[in-house]
Design an enzyme around this catalytic site. Sequence first.
Site, short mmCIF file in Angstrom:
data_model
loop_
_atom_site.label_atom_id
_atom_site.label_comp_id
_atom_site.label_asym_id
_atom_site.label_seq_id
_atom_site.Cartn_x
_atom_site.Cartn_y
_atom_site.Cartn_z
N TYR A 194 -8.99 0.67 7.56
CA TYR A 194 -9.46 0.17 6.28
C TYR A 194 -10.76 0.89 5.93
CZ TYR A 194 -6.04 -3.64 6.08
OH TYR A 194 -4.88 -4.35 5.99
N HIS B 177 -1.42 2.90 1.94
CA HIS B 177 -0.46 1.79 1.89
C HIS B 177 -0.78 0.82 0.77
CE1 HIS B 177 1.39 -2.07 3.16
NE2 HIS B 177 2.36 -1.28 3.54
N HIS B 178 -2.04 0.37 0.68
CA HIS B 178 -2.44 -0.47 -0.45
C HIS B 178 -3.95 -0.43 -0.61
CE1 HIS B 178 -2.88 -3.69 2.70
NE2 HIS B 178 -3.86 -4.08 1.92
N HIS C 104 -6.30 0.69 2.49
CA HIS C 104 -5.61 0.52 3.76
C HIS C 104 -4.77 1.77 4.01
CE1 HIS C 104 -2.03 -1.52 6.04
NE2 HIS C 104 -2.72 -0.71 6.81
N HIS D 248 3.54 -8.85 -2.18
CA HIS D 248 3.23 -7.91 -1.10
C HIS D 248 3.54 -8.53 0.25
CE1 HIS D 248 1.19 -4.72 1.07
NE2 HIS D 248 0.41 -5.61 1.66
N HIS E 278 4.68 -6.89 4.56
CA HIS E 278 4.71 -5.68 5.38
C HIS E 278 6.14 -5.35 5.80
CE1 HIS E 278 0.11 -5.66 6.43
NE2 HIS E 278 0.38 -5.30 5.19
N MET F 82 2.21 -10.25 6.15
CA MET F 82 1.51 -10.91 5.05
C MET F 82 2.56 -11.53 4.12
SD MET F 82 -1.43 -8.21 3.83
CE MET F 82 -2.85 -7.83 4.85
#
Length: 588
Positions: free
Chosen positions: A209, A243-244, A311, A389, A391, A464
């Site tokens: 992150y 990824h986000h 991320h 969202h 994973h 998540m």
Amino acid sequence: MQRASAAALLFSVVTLCGFVHIHGGEIVAELQHTNITVHWSTDYEHQLVDFAVYFGVKTPDVVFLGFSDFGDMNNTDAMIYHYGTNQIKDSYTDRNYKIMPDIQQDFMMIRKRKDHIIFRRKLTTCDSRDYAFQPGTTQFYIAASFGHKDLFDIRDKRWIVDKKFGKVIEGPTDRSNIEDEPTSLEKDVKVVIVNSNNPDPVPNVETTYECIIRKMPFDTIHNMYHVVRMEPYITPGNEHLVHHMEVFICRDEVEEWSGNCNDPKKPAKAKSCSHVIAAWAMGEGPIHYPREAGLPIGGKGKNEYVMVEIHYNNPELHKGVMDSSGFQFFVTGMLRKYDAGIMELGLIYSDANSIPPNQKAWAMNGYCPSQCTKNLPEEGINIFASQMHAHLTGRKLWTSHYRNKVQIGDVNRDEHYSPHWQHLQQLRPMVRVMPGDTLVTTCVYDTRRRSKVTFGGYGITDEMCVNYIYYYPASDVEVCKSAISNSTLRAYFSQRHGMDGKIMSISEMYNGVKNWGNGVDEEFYNVLNVGNMNMNCLRPDGEPHQFNSKDTRQSWEHMARPRLFSGSFIRTRDRFQCPAINDMINFE
């Protein structure tokens, strides 16, 4: 992509999303010898979809157009077109990847031209070999054969696979509005870019992150502005790593900084950068605000800093990759009628929300109950966009809307979720939520390929369940999420498995279960669905709203989950009365 002879079969994968009133979309398969373009328009009232397939510069001998929920190449519905005979065949691939003709032919040719064909099909045919188009992500397979007219196995090594994902048709509430397009933005709109300038490469670890704190380039201390559009900037070539991202407003004055979010050198006041104003995930496009609303930034006494959190997902441990990804903001000083906000729904990021191994369809519900929504504006809020969202094990995600304990509709639903293609769904008409309503976000996970517990958390191999809803007018509720309460978990693991809940952590107790089979998973599933829960009903500053209850034994950390009932509005396809090839996974 490796080269092959002109006789090879070429293959591409893209994505389709749920259907709506007459509405169109387009995908382009980039094949080695030509591009094949697919257009479609859907008539939701008459439950029809028309496809137009354009062949490009080189006409193939055979075109294959397949449909699948999660990208599996077997048990796939397909249309096959032979250019020489100008015939289409309703076909399918069986569980052994063999291409077979369908007994019932449900595709109807509408037009044949030299460079394209147009054909039609019902969204749902009740043929067990046909794909049922439903709200949510559907994967398209586009293939072209040059020189081979008879191909019977979809796994033929001569096929070249080019995987792509594209945003196409949305769900029944989505209709794009021309007034939301950039051409109609205010004349004074400024574009602000907040991106990474880290001189170091992306770390060669699976999960990283990075945080970027920047000062806005105009006076937000004395003047308020509206953000009316946001869009990501991804460094070309790094699409597989980013990824986000999340964007935060900082409450305190913070120095500019960039680096690992967990770096001890990160400014202490960066903790004030907690108010989420945007979220983006892999596959996302720009975020448009309706003409009557904008996201407020600045104002009297407000600070001038924003933070972008990125991320990076690097499972292949690539080294030396430089990245300058970030966000672009379209900002105006011509304030719109309403301030907009963003709210997080779903499950708290906690190991309390964990999933046993070897589960085909493990559902978990995150609640935003009436006790929290009572803090919404008296006139209610209008949800104009939704972004769900999860994973790697997430398969189905949706948020349902309850009023007076009865379900009255869905905010957003994706029956075939893919973590590799996540999109912001614009909602038209908007969803109106009133104070006292309840929102329930459900995520269904598949952990059959995992031998250990999948913990709730931030890592890509954790899980998540979140729905970011964009709405107006802005409220004082930023987070409305839940988890099974720690006290419920400790009582269960202590009484059922003899663990010491006083000294063991939640993750240790999950890992302490030696065998989740023999009905243990079913027993625990029941506990998750009836036990008390822990609620996050948080203000923009991260502080909880006041908890009000006549029952003194309850609190945000230990409250009874709401009792809810399904409404009669729901129209679903009965898979026993109206089967589809989507259901074949249940027989494997």
